[in-house]
Write an enzyme that holds these catalytic residues in place. Structure first.
Site, PDB file in Angstrom:
ATOM      1  CE  LYS A  86      -1.552   1.502   4.057  1.00  0.00           C
ATOM      2  NZ  LYS A  86      -1.241   2.857   4.513  1.00  0.00           N
ATOM      3  CG  ASN A  87       2.383   2.702   3.549  1.00  0.00           C
ATOM      4  OD1 ASN A  87       1.234   3.115   3.357  1.00  0.00           O
ATOM      5  ND2 ASN A  87       2.818   2.356   4.751  1.00  0.00           N
TER       6      ASN A  87
ATOM      7  NE  ARG B 108       0.895  11.824   7.214  1.00  0.00           N
ATOM      8  CZ  ARG B 108       0.603  13.003   7.736  1.00  0.00           C
ATOM      9  NH1 ARG B 108      -0.624  13.337   7.990  1.00  0.00           N
ATOM     10  NH2 ARG B 108       1.553  13.859   8.011  1.00  0.00           N
TER      11      ARG B 108
ATOM     12  CB  CYS C 289      -3.477   5.941  10.999  1.00  0.00           C
ATOM     13  SG  CYS C 289      -4.200   4.592  10.075  1.00  0.00           S
TER      14      CYS C 289
ATOM     15  NE  ARG D 167       1.022  10.058  10.311  1.00  0.00           N
ATOM     16  CZ  ARG D 167       0.495   9.071   9.575  1.00  0.00           C
ATOM     17  NH1 ARG D 167      -0.746   8.704   9.763  1.00  0.00           N
ATOM     18  NH2 ARG D 167       1.214   8.464   8.659  1.00  0.00           N
TER      19      ARG D 167
ATOM     20  CG  ASP E 165       3.413   1.019   9.606  1.00  0.00           C
ATOM     21  OD1 ASP E 165       3.148   1.910  10.419  1.00  0.00           O
ATOM     22  OD2 ASP E 165       3.649   1.244   8.399  1.00  0.00           O
TER      23      ASP E 165
ATOM     24  CB  ILE F 281       8.058   5.950  14.546  1.00  0.00           C
ATOM     25  CG1 ILE F 281       9.159   4.894  14.385  1.00  0.00           C
ATOM     26  CG2 ILE F 281       7.843   6.742  13.259  1.00  0.00           C
ATOM     27  CD1 ILE F 281      10.480   5.391  13.887  1.00  0.00           C
TER      28      ILE F 281
ATOM     29  NE  ARG G 239      -7.152   4.764   6.237  1.00  0.00           N
ATOM     30  CZ  ARG G 239      -6.804   5.934   6.710  1.00  0.00           C
ATOM     31  NH1 ARG G 239      -7.456   6.432   7.734  1.00  0.00           N
ATOM     32  NH2 ARG G 239      -5.826   6.606   6.170  1.00  0.00           N
TER      33      ARG G 239
HETATM   34  C1  EPZ Z   1       4.667   6.522   6.560  1.00  0.00           C
HETATM   35  O1  EPZ Z   1       4.032   7.601   7.226  1.00  0.00           O
HETATM   36  C2  EPZ Z   1       3.624   5.451   6.415  1.00  0.00           C
HETATM   37  N1  EPZ Z   1       2.523   6.006   5.633  1.00  0.00           N
HETATM   38  C3  EPZ Z   1       3.153   4.990   7.779  1.00  0.00           C
HETATM   39  O2  EPZ Z   1       2.278   3.897   7.585  1.00  0.00           O
HETATM   40  C4  EPZ Z   1       4.343   4.509   8.598  1.00  0.00           C
HETATM   41  O3  EPZ Z   1       3.917   4.240   9.907  1.00  0.00           O
HETATM   42  C5  EPZ Z   1       5.425   5.583   8.639  1.00  0.00           C
HETATM   43  O4  EPZ Z   1       5.763   6.003   7.292  1.00  0.00           O
HETATM   44  C6  EPZ Z   1       6.688   5.126   9.328  1.00  0.00           C
HETATM   45  O5  EPZ Z   1       7.211   3.998   8.689  1.00  0.00           O
HETATM   46  C7  EPZ Z   1       2.604   6.036   4.309  1.00  0.00           C
HETATM   47  O6  EPZ Z   1       3.565   5.616   3.700  1.00  0.00           O
HETATM   48  C8  EPZ Z   1       1.433   6.595   3.602  1.00  0.00           C
HETATM   49  P1  EPZ Z   1       7.197   9.522   8.478  1.00  0.00           P
HETATM   50  P2  EPZ Z   1       4.701   9.033   7.238  1.00  0.00           P
HETATM   51  O7  EPZ Z   1       7.223  10.779   7.691  1.00  0.00           O
HETATM   52  O8  EPZ Z   1       5.332   9.265   5.919  1.00  0.00           O
HETATM   53  C9  EPZ Z   1       7.918  12.771  11.952  1.00  0.00           C
HETATM   54  C10 EPZ Z   1       0.415   2.554   7.978  1.00  0.00           C
HETATM   55  O9  EPZ Z   1      -0.066   1.982   8.987  1.00  0.00           O
HETATM   56  N2  EPZ Z   1       7.874  13.776  10.878  1.00  0.00           N
HETATM   57  O10 EPZ Z   1       8.260   8.509   8.216  1.00  0.00           O
HETATM   58  O11 EPZ Z   1       3.676   9.991   7.716  1.00  0.00           O
HETATM   59  C11 EPZ Z   1       6.563  12.096  12.137  1.00  0.00           C
HETATM   60  O12 EPZ Z   1       5.729  12.862  12.953  1.00  0.00           O
HETATM   61  C12 EPZ Z   1       0.932   3.967   8.075  1.00  0.00           C
HETATM   62  O13 EPZ Z   1       0.479   2.023   6.849  1.00  0.00           O
HETATM   63  C13 EPZ Z   1       8.058  15.101  11.194  1.00  0.00           C
HETATM   64  O14 EPZ Z   1       8.248  15.476  12.362  1.00  0.00           O
HETATM   65  O15 EPZ Z   1       5.782   8.819   8.349  1.00  0.00           O
HETATM   66  C14 EPZ Z   1       6.969  10.789  12.738  1.00  0.00           C
HETATM   67  O16 EPZ Z   1       7.204  10.955  14.099  1.00  0.00           O
HETATM   68  C15 EPZ Z   1       0.692   4.584   9.385  1.00  0.00           C
HETATM   69  N3  EPZ Z   1       8.047  16.018  10.183  1.00  0.00           N
HETATM   70  C16 EPZ Z   1       8.307  10.481  12.050  1.00  0.00           C
HETATM   71  O17 EPZ Z   1       8.788  11.734  11.570  1.00  0.00           O
HETATM   72  C17 EPZ Z   1       7.855  15.650   8.884  1.00  0.00           C
HETATM   73  O18 EPZ Z   1       7.851  16.529   8.015  1.00  0.00           O
HETATM   74  C18 EPZ Z   1       8.233   9.497  10.886  1.00  0.00           C
HETATM   75  O19 EPZ Z   1       7.202   9.907   9.999  1.00  0.00           O
HETATM   76  C19 EPZ Z   1       7.661  14.311   8.582  1.00  0.00           C
HETATM   77  C20 EPZ Z   1       7.669  13.377   9.596  1.00  0.00           C
END
Ligand code: EPZ
Length: 452
Positions: A23-24, A94, A118, A123, A306, A328, A398
């Site tokens: 999915k991602n 997302r 989610c 985020r 995840d 995370i 989803r």
């Molecule tokens: C992706 O989310 C995935 N979603 C998530 O999957 C997954 O949990 C996550 O990566 C971590 O592996 C998609 O790919 C659509 P991040 P994402 O940017 O991109 C912080 C699922 O269940 N951060 O890697 O939103 C953030 O708050 C979902 O399939 C900032 O502070 O995750 C988090 O603490 C849920 N500023 C950390 O970094 C930013 O600009 C990692 O977030 C971006 C992120």
């Protein structure tokens, strides 16, 4: 009535199951596909709600979106006439934010509704914005939308303050069509980053280093058509691995890349499961009660956030005390209250869950809360004594294609009730065994012959 699962636990899950595309990865790839003005065919996309929502939004840009079959879609971005994708649906997922990078790269202007997804903590998207600004874009937020505008996009050196999957992919998208060279440092290394980069390269981009923490992108002036197949979903794979562990079953999971599951396989072995890896399948077998361990979620190749809720279910049933640290997201333990309703002994202190393993769980009425929490609660219900009613199944849908059907094929008693009548029917089916036990013998024989 909102859809709910009716689940009767207690059977070890055994057999074979096929995993769908990631999915991602597909979210990034589908958004990237609009960057070409030729036909792009993408295979192995999962038929799940988040993907279908993104495809609807892509169609609203004016791009041609043609579903060839359940898992294959053709996209052509030459007909795009709207780069201001401000729709309510965008707030539900997302991955919609990838259209910001894709359209900014291609048209130097994009407006996208702030993404949802989610509810697992705050985020922010500051790193995405930092990256676009470094490429020369002006980016601001207004009325719930992110607006990015760049008369010129010029390659740059970008250091991400934290490892972010979304920011890495989004910056890669915009930089693929920027002038000159971009370097992303402290990039995320998840398999879907590599998959998106491979897809962009298949469309003519020049991206090197994806899968390491330094990604180098030489901008090209345009991207062309391509045919591509998305990698298997490692979280769906991990969820079925965990299903074997918690139900003490034996499952062969096909169409997977075992390497992507290294951290999950290691932890399962540590708690006492047998994990066998083949070229494109993994078998998990669990005979005895598992034992405790500690896990800490980390960016890939660390233990995935995840998979944290599903692993917590395994530990809730394991002998001894386990500690789970979520590093995370800041609010990914909401499902713990639901597990406690089933008899689990878990305490959460800030980002740490302390789990005292219990011998068994009992069925209850639960709320899925979010995608992975929902999957974890399904696993818990499959081990539980009695019946579980899991509400808000829409979250599970989803990200998991045919989750209930796949689990049933492994011997699980799980049914999706979409209305009151089905709810009653499935409740009777899962209760069937118990009712038979208490019914007098002649009645049982009569009703059996009626069914025949
Ligand atoms: C992706 O989310 C995935 N979603 C998530 O999957 C997954 O949990 C996550 O990566 C971590 O592996 C998609 O790919 C659509 P991040 P994402 O940017 O991109 C912080 C699922 O269940 N951060 O890697 O939103 C953030 O708050 C979902 O399939 C900032 O502070 O995750 C988090 O603490 C849920 N500023 C950390 O970094 C930013 O600009 C990692 O977030 C971006 C992120």
């Amino acid at each position: 009535m909102e859809q709910q699962y009716v689940i009767r636990g207690g059977k070890p899950l055994c057999g074979e199951v096929f995993v769908n595309g990631s999915k991602n990865a597909a979210l990034g790839i589908l958004a990237a596909a609009v960057m070409a003005d030729e036909n792009v065919t993408i295979d192995n996309i999962p038929d799940v709600q988040d993907i279908n929502t993104l495809l609807d939004v892509i169609a609203k840009t004016g791009a041609m979106v043609k579903r060839i079959d359940r898992h294959k879609v053709m996209i052509n971005g030459s007909t795009i006439n709207n780069v201001e994708v401000k729709y309510n649906e965008m707030r539900e997922i997302r991955g919609s934010y990838y259209l910001l990078g894709a359209l900014l790269g291609k048209y130097r202007h994009s407006v996208v509704t702030l993404p949802g997804g989610c509810n697992i903590g705050s985020r922010p998207i500051d790193q995405h914005i930092k990256g676009f600004r470094a490429l020369g874009a002006e980016v601001w937020i207004e009325g719930g939308n992110v607006i990015a505008d760049a008369p010129k996009l010029v390659g740059s050196h970008i250091y991400l303050d934290m490892v972010s999957v979304g920011a890495t992919i989004n910056i890669m998208l915009a930089a693929a069509l920027a002038e000159g060279k971009t370097v992303i440092e402290n990039a995320a290394k998840e398999p879907h980053i590599t998959d998106c980069a491979n897809f962009l390269n298949a469309m003519g981009a020049n991206i090197k280093g994806a899968g390491t923490d330094v990604i180098r992108i030489k901008g090209v002036s345009k991207l062309h058509g391509a045919e591509y197949s998305v990698i298997p979903d490692q979280i769906e794979t991990g969820t079925f691995m965990m299903a074997a562990a918690v139900t003490r079953g034996d499952i062969l999971i096909r169409n997977v890349i075992p390497k992507h599951l290294d951290s999950v396989s290691s932890k399962l072995r540590e708690i006492g499961c047998d994990v066998y890896e083949y070229d494109d399948s993994i078998r998990v077998k669990c005979k005895n009660r598992t034992t405790h361990t500690h896990i800490k979620t980390l960016p890939y190749p660390g233990f995935p956030t995840d998979m944290q809720p599903q692993m917590a279910v395994a530990l809730a049933l394991s002998q001894g005390t386990s500690i789970v640290t979520e590093s995370i997201f800041d609010n990914r333990f909401k499902y713990v209250d639901e597990l406690v309703k089933m008899g689990a002994q878990i305490k959460v202190e800030s980002n740490v869950a302390i789990i005292d393993g219990v011998m068994g769980l009992t069925g209850a009425t639960l709320n899925a809360l979010d995608l992975r929490a929902g999957a974890a609660l399904v696993l818990a219900a499959l081990t539980a004594r009695g019946t579980t009613y899991l509400e808000k199944v829409c979250f599970v849908k989803r990200g998991y294609e045919d989750f209930d059907a796949k689990l049933r094929s492994l011997g699980a008693q799980i049914y999706l009730a979409t209305n009151e009548r089905e709810l009653e029917k499935y409740s009777m089916i899962v209760l069937g065994d118990d009712r038979d036990k208490f019914r007098p013998e002649p009645e049982r024989i009569m009703s059996q012959s009626k069914e025949d």
